[in-house]
Motif scaffolding. Sequence first.
Motif, PDB file in Angstrom:
ATOM      1  N   TRP A  45       0.836  -1.198   0.000  1.00  0.00           N
ATOM      2  CA  TRP A  45       0.000   0.000   0.000  1.00  0.00           C
ATOM      3  C   TRP A  45       0.875   1.254   0.000  1.00  0.00           C
ATOM      4  O   TRP A  45       0.616   2.201  -0.751  1.00  0.00           O
ATOM      5  CB  TRP A  45      -0.925   0.000   1.216  1.00  0.00           C
ATOM      6  CG  TRP A  45      -1.722   1.252   1.321  1.00  0.00           C
ATOM      7  CD1 TRP A  45      -2.901   1.528   0.699  1.00  0.00           C
ATOM      8  CD2 TRP A  45      -1.384   2.426   2.063  1.00  0.00           C
ATOM      9  NE1 TRP A  45      -3.319   2.787   1.011  1.00  0.00           N
ATOM     10  CE2 TRP A  45      -2.407   3.359   1.851  1.00  0.00           C
ATOM     11  CE3 TRP A  45      -0.326   2.758   2.887  1.00  0.00           C
ATOM     12  CZ2 TRP A  45      -2.388   4.619   2.448  1.00  0.00           C
ATOM     13  CZ3 TRP A  45      -0.312   4.018   3.465  1.00  0.00           C
ATOM     14  CH2 TRP A  45      -1.338   4.923   3.245  1.00  0.00           C
ATOM     15  N   ALA A  46       1.916   1.272   0.823  1.00  0.00           N
ATOM     16  CA  ALA A  46       2.778   2.453   0.912  1.00  0.00           C
ATOM     17  C   ALA A  46       3.509   2.705  -0.405  1.00  0.00           C
ATOM     18  O   ALA A  46       3.592   3.856  -0.867  1.00  0.00           O
ATOM     19  CB  ALA A  46       3.772   2.286   2.050  1.00  0.00           C
ATOM     20  N   ILE A  47       4.016   1.650  -1.010  1.00  0.00           N
ATOM     21  CA  ILE A  47       4.707   1.808  -2.303  1.00  0.00           C
ATOM     22  C   ILE A  47       3.722   2.274  -3.372  1.00  0.00           C
ATOM     23  O   ILE A  47       4.036   3.157  -4.181  1.00  0.00           O
ATOM     24  CB  ILE A  47       5.406   0.498  -2.704  1.00  0.00           C
ATOM     25  CG1 ILE A  47       6.593   0.237  -1.772  1.00  0.00           C
ATOM     26  CG2 ILE A  47       5.866   0.538  -4.158  1.00  0.00           C
ATOM     27  CD1 ILE A  47       7.227  -1.119  -1.940  1.00  0.00           C
ATOM     28  N   GLY A  48       2.528   1.707  -3.389  1.00  0.00           N
ATOM     29  CA  GLY A  48       1.507   2.134  -4.344  1.00  0.00           C
ATOM     30  C   GLY A  48       1.106   3.585  -4.145  1.00  0.00           C
ATOM     31  O   GLY A  48       0.901   4.326  -5.115  1.00  0.00           O
ATOM     32  N   PHE A  49       1.016   4.006  -2.886  1.00  0.00           N
ATOM     33  CA  PHE A  49       0.652   5.392  -2.605  1.00  0.00           C
ATOM     34  C   PHE A  49       1.735   6.351  -3.092  1.00  0.00           C
ATOM     35  O   PHE A  49       1.434   7.383  -3.712  1.00  0.00           O
ATOM     36  CB  PHE A  49       0.406   5.582  -1.111  1.00  0.00           C
ATOM     37  CG  PHE A  49      -0.093   6.946  -0.771  1.00  0.00           C
ATOM     38  CD1 PHE A  49      -1.416   7.290  -0.974  1.00  0.00           C
ATOM     39  CD2 PHE A  49       0.759   7.894  -0.255  1.00  0.00           C
ATOM     40  CE1 PHE A  49      -1.875   8.556  -0.678  1.00  0.00           C
ATOM     41  CE2 PHE A  49       0.315   9.165   0.049  1.00  0.00           C
ATOM     42  CZ  PHE A  49      -1.008   9.497  -0.169  1.00  0.00           C
ATOM     43  N   VAL A  50       2.991   6.023  -2.835  1.00  0.00           N
ATOM     44  CA  VAL A  50       4.092   6.876  -3.303  1.00  0.00           C
ATOM     45  C   VAL A  50       4.103   6.924  -4.826  1.00  0.00           C
ATOM     46  O   VAL A  50       4.288   7.991  -5.422  1.00  0.00           O
ATOM     47  CB  VAL A  50       5.438   6.377  -2.739  1.00  0.00           C
ATOM     48  CG1 VAL A  50       6.609   7.064  -3.414  1.00  0.00           C
ATOM     49  CG2 VAL A  50       5.495   6.583  -1.235  1.00  0.00           C
ATOM     50  N   TYR A  51       3.874   5.782  -5.461  1.00  0.00           N
ATOM     51  CA  TYR A  51       3.867   5.723  -6.923  1.00  0.00           C
ATOM     52  C   TYR A  51       2.733   6.577  -7.512  1.00  0.00           C
ATOM     53  O   TYR A  51       2.953   7.348  -8.451  1.00  0.00           O
ATOM     54  CB  TYR A  51       3.731   4.269  -7.380  1.00  0.00           C
ATOM     55  CG  TYR A  51       3.654   4.092  -8.870  1.00  0.00           C
ATOM     56  CD1 TYR A  51       4.781   4.247  -9.660  1.00  0.00           C
ATOM     57  CD2 TYR A  51       2.448   3.780  -9.489  1.00  0.00           C
ATOM     58  CE1 TYR A  51       4.713   4.091 -11.036  1.00  0.00           C
ATOM     59  CE2 TYR A  51       2.369   3.624 -10.854  1.00  0.00           C
ATOM     60  CZ  TYR A  51       3.502   3.779 -11.627  1.00  0.00           C
ATOM     61  OH  TYR A  51       3.426   3.632 -12.985  1.00  0.00           O
ATOM     62  N   THR A  52       1.534   6.459  -6.966  1.00  0.00           N
ATOM     63  CA  THR A  52       0.411   7.237  -7.506  1.00  0.00           C
ATOM     64  C   THR A  52       0.582   8.728  -7.216  1.00  0.00           C
ATOM     65  O   THR A  52       0.217   9.557  -8.050  1.00  0.00           O
ATOM     66  CB  THR A  52      -0.941   6.741  -6.962  1.00  0.00           C
ATOM     67  OG1 THR A  52      -0.938   6.836  -5.547  1.00  0.00           O
ATOM     68  CG2 THR A  52      -1.226   5.332  -7.407  1.00  0.00           C
ATOM     69  N   ALA A  53       1.131   9.066  -6.055  1.00  0.00           N
ATOM     70  CA  ALA A  53       1.369  10.479  -5.749  1.00  0.00           C
ATOM     71  C   ALA A  53       2.410  11.067  -6.710  1.00  0.00           C
ATOM     72  O   ALA A  53       2.259  12.200  -7.184  1.00  0.00           O
ATOM     73  CB  ALA A  53       1.810  10.639  -4.305  1.00  0.00           C
ATOM     74  N   TYR A  54       3.450  10.298  -6.999  1.00  0.00           N
ATOM     75  CA  TYR A  54       4.455  10.745  -7.962  1.00  0.00           C
ATOM     76  C   TYR A  54       3.824  10.937  -9.342  1.00  0.00           C
ATOM     77  O   TYR A  54       4.069  11.952 -10.016  1.00  0.00           O
ATOM     78  CB  TYR A  54       5.606   9.739  -8.037  1.00  0.00           C
ATOM     79  CG  TYR A  54       6.586  10.028  -9.134  1.00  0.00           C
ATOM     80  CD1 TYR A  54       7.528  11.043  -9.000  1.00  0.00           C
ATOM     81  CD2 TYR A  54       6.570   9.295 -10.315  1.00  0.00           C
ATOM     82  CE1 TYR A  54       8.423  11.317 -10.010  1.00  0.00           C
ATOM     83  CE2 TYR A  54       7.461   9.567 -11.330  1.00  0.00           C
ATOM     84  CZ  TYR A  54       8.387  10.585 -11.176  1.00  0.00           C
ATOM     85  OH  TYR A  54       9.262  10.850 -12.189  1.00  0.00           O
ATOM     86  N   ASN A  55       3.003   9.982  -9.772  1.00  0.00           N
ATOM     87  CA  ASN A  55       2.339  10.109 -11.073  1.00  0.00           C
ATOM     88  C   ASN A  55       1.399  11.305 -11.099  1.00  0.00           C
ATOM     89  O   ASN A  55       1.250  11.945 -12.148  1.00  0.00           O
ATOM     90  CB  ASN A  55       1.573   8.831 -11.410  1.00  0.00           C
ATOM     91  CG  ASN A  55       2.473   7.761 -11.953  1.00  0.00           C
ATOM     92  OD1 ASN A  55       3.553   8.043 -12.450  1.00  0.00           O
ATOM     93  ND2 ASN A  55       2.050   6.520 -11.840  1.00  0.00           N
ATOM     94  N   LEU A  56       0.775  11.609  -9.975  1.00  0.00           N
ATOM     95  CA  LEU A  56      -0.104  12.778  -9.917  1.00  0.00           C
ATOM     96  C   LEU A  56       0.695  14.064 -10.102  1.00  0.00           C
ATOM     97  O   LEU A  56       0.289  14.940 -10.861  1.00  0.00           O
ATOM     98  CB  LEU A  56      -0.860  12.804  -8.587  1.00  0.00           C
ATOM     99  CG  LEU A  56      -1.833  13.964  -8.392  1.00  0.00           C
ATOM    100  CD1 LEU A  56      -2.929  13.918  -9.446  1.00  0.00           C
ATOM    101  CD2 LEU A  56      -2.433  13.904  -6.994  1.00  0.00           C
TER     102      LEU A  56
END
Length: 105
Positions: A45-56
């Motif tokens: 979840w944490a890695i996915g959150f960082v990835y989506t925030a970066y993509n945003l």
Amino acid sequence: MTLYHLHLAATETLAFNPFDGVNPSWGPFDNILKTKVGMFLGLAWAIGFVYTAYNLVVSVARLSQAKKGGYGDSLDEAKADTLKAAAATIGLTALPVIYGVLVAA
């Protein structure tokens, strides 16, 4: 007033601890984070959150660049990318809240 008296005054005021009796916990996530599978899910979840925030952030930068440059095709594509990244970030942000509500119910 001597240095010794200043030291005593500072010690008396610093003796009060507002966090007495406060015990840290993971709340509703305490049981699931004790297992290895739960830790893996939390890490995912944490890695996915960082990835989506970066993509945003990247998609908002592309959107800004497309607006300034006046590129119509790029603007439509950047809007779609920004919407996808924002939806993914909001979904990952809401996931712990939804889990907490389901566990509390």
